[in-house]
Design an enzyme around this catalytic site. Structure first.
Site, short mmCIF file in Angstrom:
data_model
loop_
_atom_site.label_atom_id
_atom_site.label_comp_id
_atom_site.label_asym_id
_atom_site.label_seq_id
_atom_site.Cartn_x
_atom_site.Cartn_y
_atom_site.Cartn_z
N HIS A 119 -75.35 -30.86 -20.65
CA HIS A 119 -73.97 -31.33 -20.40
C HIS A 119 -73.27 -30.27 -19.55
CE1 HIS A 119 -69.76 -32.16 -21.62
NE2 HIS A 119 -70.17 -33.34 -22.00
N ASP A 191 -76.96 -26.07 -28.06
CA ASP A 191 -75.88 -27.05 -28.00
C ASP A 191 -76.28 -28.20 -28.93
OD1 ASP A 191 -74.24 -29.18 -27.49
OD2 ASP A 191 -74.31 -28.99 -25.30
N GLN A 194 -74.83 -33.26 -29.91
CA GLN A 194 -75.38 -34.61 -30.14
C GLN A 194 -76.36 -34.66 -31.29
OE1 GLN A 194 -74.28 -37.31 -28.87
NE2 GLN A 194 -73.01 -36.47 -27.24
N LYS A 217 -67.52 -35.44 -33.00
CA LYS A 217 -68.78 -36.20 -32.89
C LYS A 217 -69.48 -36.24 -34.24
CE LYS A 217 -69.50 -34.72 -28.11
NZ LYS A 217 -69.21 -35.85 -27.23
N CYS A 359 -70.90 -36.67 -17.99
CA CYS A 359 -70.75 -35.20 -17.85
C CYS A 359 -72.11 -34.52 -17.70
CB CYS A 359 -69.98 -34.60 -19.03
SG CYS A 359 -68.34 -35.28 -19.22
#
Ligand code: PMP
Length: 402
Positions: A119, A191, A194, A217, A359
């Site tokens: 991202h 990261d 997600q 999220k 993104c």
């Protein structure tokens, strides 16, 4: 425990139907998730009943707010397999990565190794400060570990990798990246924006030095996220922001002594309500059980793949079964990623998805993709939601999607 989707949908006000409210098929969970009643109630409780500041007051409201805020930190730490002192509350994944990028004291001649799957939030903060070595995808569709190994050199300060792509949903083997980075003496940032809603996270097992995620999220309000770091990794960071809350003492000549972790990295009044909401969200997920969530979502992902495969003229860019319950498609004429398509799906079919580049412009460029259409699921989605997406897409394809 039986995973009763119909019952737990009652926990989500936005999934309720009623006068003037048509049912929605919410399939934009990679952008942000819906919030269950316990989260809403936790936020309301803070705002209505005890909205004092944290760590600053000597009265009952401040005490209660501080206890709830720190209690939430303990819940998040348990959820991640971390210690409370290793959990820094930030605004979200972008701010967590920014804290590391700003805090490491990167120099122009340094470099950070990332993958093309990232991202923008895990690309641009590095690009602004030092060299960035972008590892391409291997034939598997996963970032190429051998290329990463070749990219790491004596000036590599960090390897930063997503655990789950927000475009293809593919899971990256974080452990293999941690082993590579550590063999080369370099720390690893993950990261997990997600990943967090779909798989249990155990930072010890992942062996990462830093991990970033966003509360919104993860069924919590926007405005809160987490930077996890091992004690050594967090101690390496110079605070990016200074002010109240992060210091023990400031002298007349403005010399100062920082507080211990994690507060030294939390200058200023945080989003207390959102942080309390995040604690409620992870407790809600623990009650549901991450294994049960995984099982339900894997079934939906298989159905999604099968239904989309039944539509001629669509190309699925997320073929791997080792991925989050999301799917990114284009039409053969390339037009499906247009914003108009997403709007028609929403307005005419009540199906909410996202169109665009998500993104992740470099990934789209690397794959030679135009804008794409992404459907991303969460545990409260049903087979009916998937079938409504299929029916909407089928109708649009018949009409000529563009
Ligand atoms: N990384 C990934 C993989 C993401 O999907 C997102 C959000 N789309 C981010 C980082 C940024 O998260 P936020 O906007 O909550 O800071």
């Amino acid at each position: 425990m039986l995973f009763d989707v119909a019952r737990l949908r009652d926990d989500f006000p936005l999934l309720q139907q009623g006068p003037g409210r048509a049912p929605i098929a919410y399939l934009d969970n990679a952008a942000t998730t819906l919030k269950p009643l316990p989260v809403i109630e936790a936020v309301r409780g803070y705002l209505a009943d005890y909205s004092g500041n944290v760590h600053r007051g000597q009265h009952a409201l401040a005490d209660r707010a501080t206890e709830a805020y720190e209690g939430s930190r303990r819940s998040v730490a348990r959820f991640l397999g971390a210690r409370a002192s290793e959990v820094v509350f930030v605004r979200g994944t972008t701010e967590a990565i920014g804290l590391v990028a700003g805090g490491l004291g990167l120099q122009a001649g340094d470099n950070v190794v990332v993958s093309v799957l990232e991202h923008h939030s895990n690309l641009l903060p590095w690009r602004a400060r030092c060299g960035v070595r972008v590892v391409p995808l291997a034939a598997s569709g996963l970032p190429d570990l051998a290329a990463a190994e070749a990219a790491i050199d004596a000036r590599t300060r960090l390897v930063a990798i997503t655990a789950c792509s927000n475009v293809t949903g593919v899971y990256v083997s974080v452990r293999a990246w941690a082993e590579l980075a550590h063999r080369k003496g370099v720390p690893l940032l993950v990261d997990a924006a997600q990943l967090a809603a779909h798989r249990g996270i155990d930072v010890q097992g992942l062996q990462c030095d830093y991990l970033a995620l966003s509360g919104h999220k993860l069924f919590a309000p926007p405005g809160v996220g987490v930077l996890y770091g091992t004690q050594a990794a967090l101690e390496r960071l110079e605070p990016v922001q200074l002010g109240g809350g992060c210091v023990k003492h400031v002298g007349l000549d403005l010399d100062y002594e920082l507080r211990e972790l994690p507060w030294r990295l939390e200058a200023g009044t945080p989003d207390i309500a959102a942080a309390i909401g995040l604690g409620a969200a992870v407790e809600y997920l623990e009650d549901l059980g991450l294994d049960a969530i995984e099982h339900h979502e894997d079934g939906l992902r298989e159905l999604l793949d099968a239904e989309v495969a039944s539509l001629p003229g669509l190309r699925n860019h997320s073929p791997s079964p080792a991925r989050a319950p999301m799917l990114t498609v284009t039409a053969e004429d390339g037009a499906l990623g247009s914003e108009v398509v997403a709007r028609v799906l929403s307005d005419s079919y009540g199906v909410m998805v996202r169109a665009g580049h998500h993104c992740a412009h470099p990934l789209h460029a690397a794959l030679g993709l135009p804008a794409t259409l992404r459907a991303s699921l969460a545990f409260y989605n049903t087979e009916d939601d998937v079938l409504r997406l299929r029916d909407g897409l089928r109708a649009l394809l018949r009409r000529g999607a563009g």
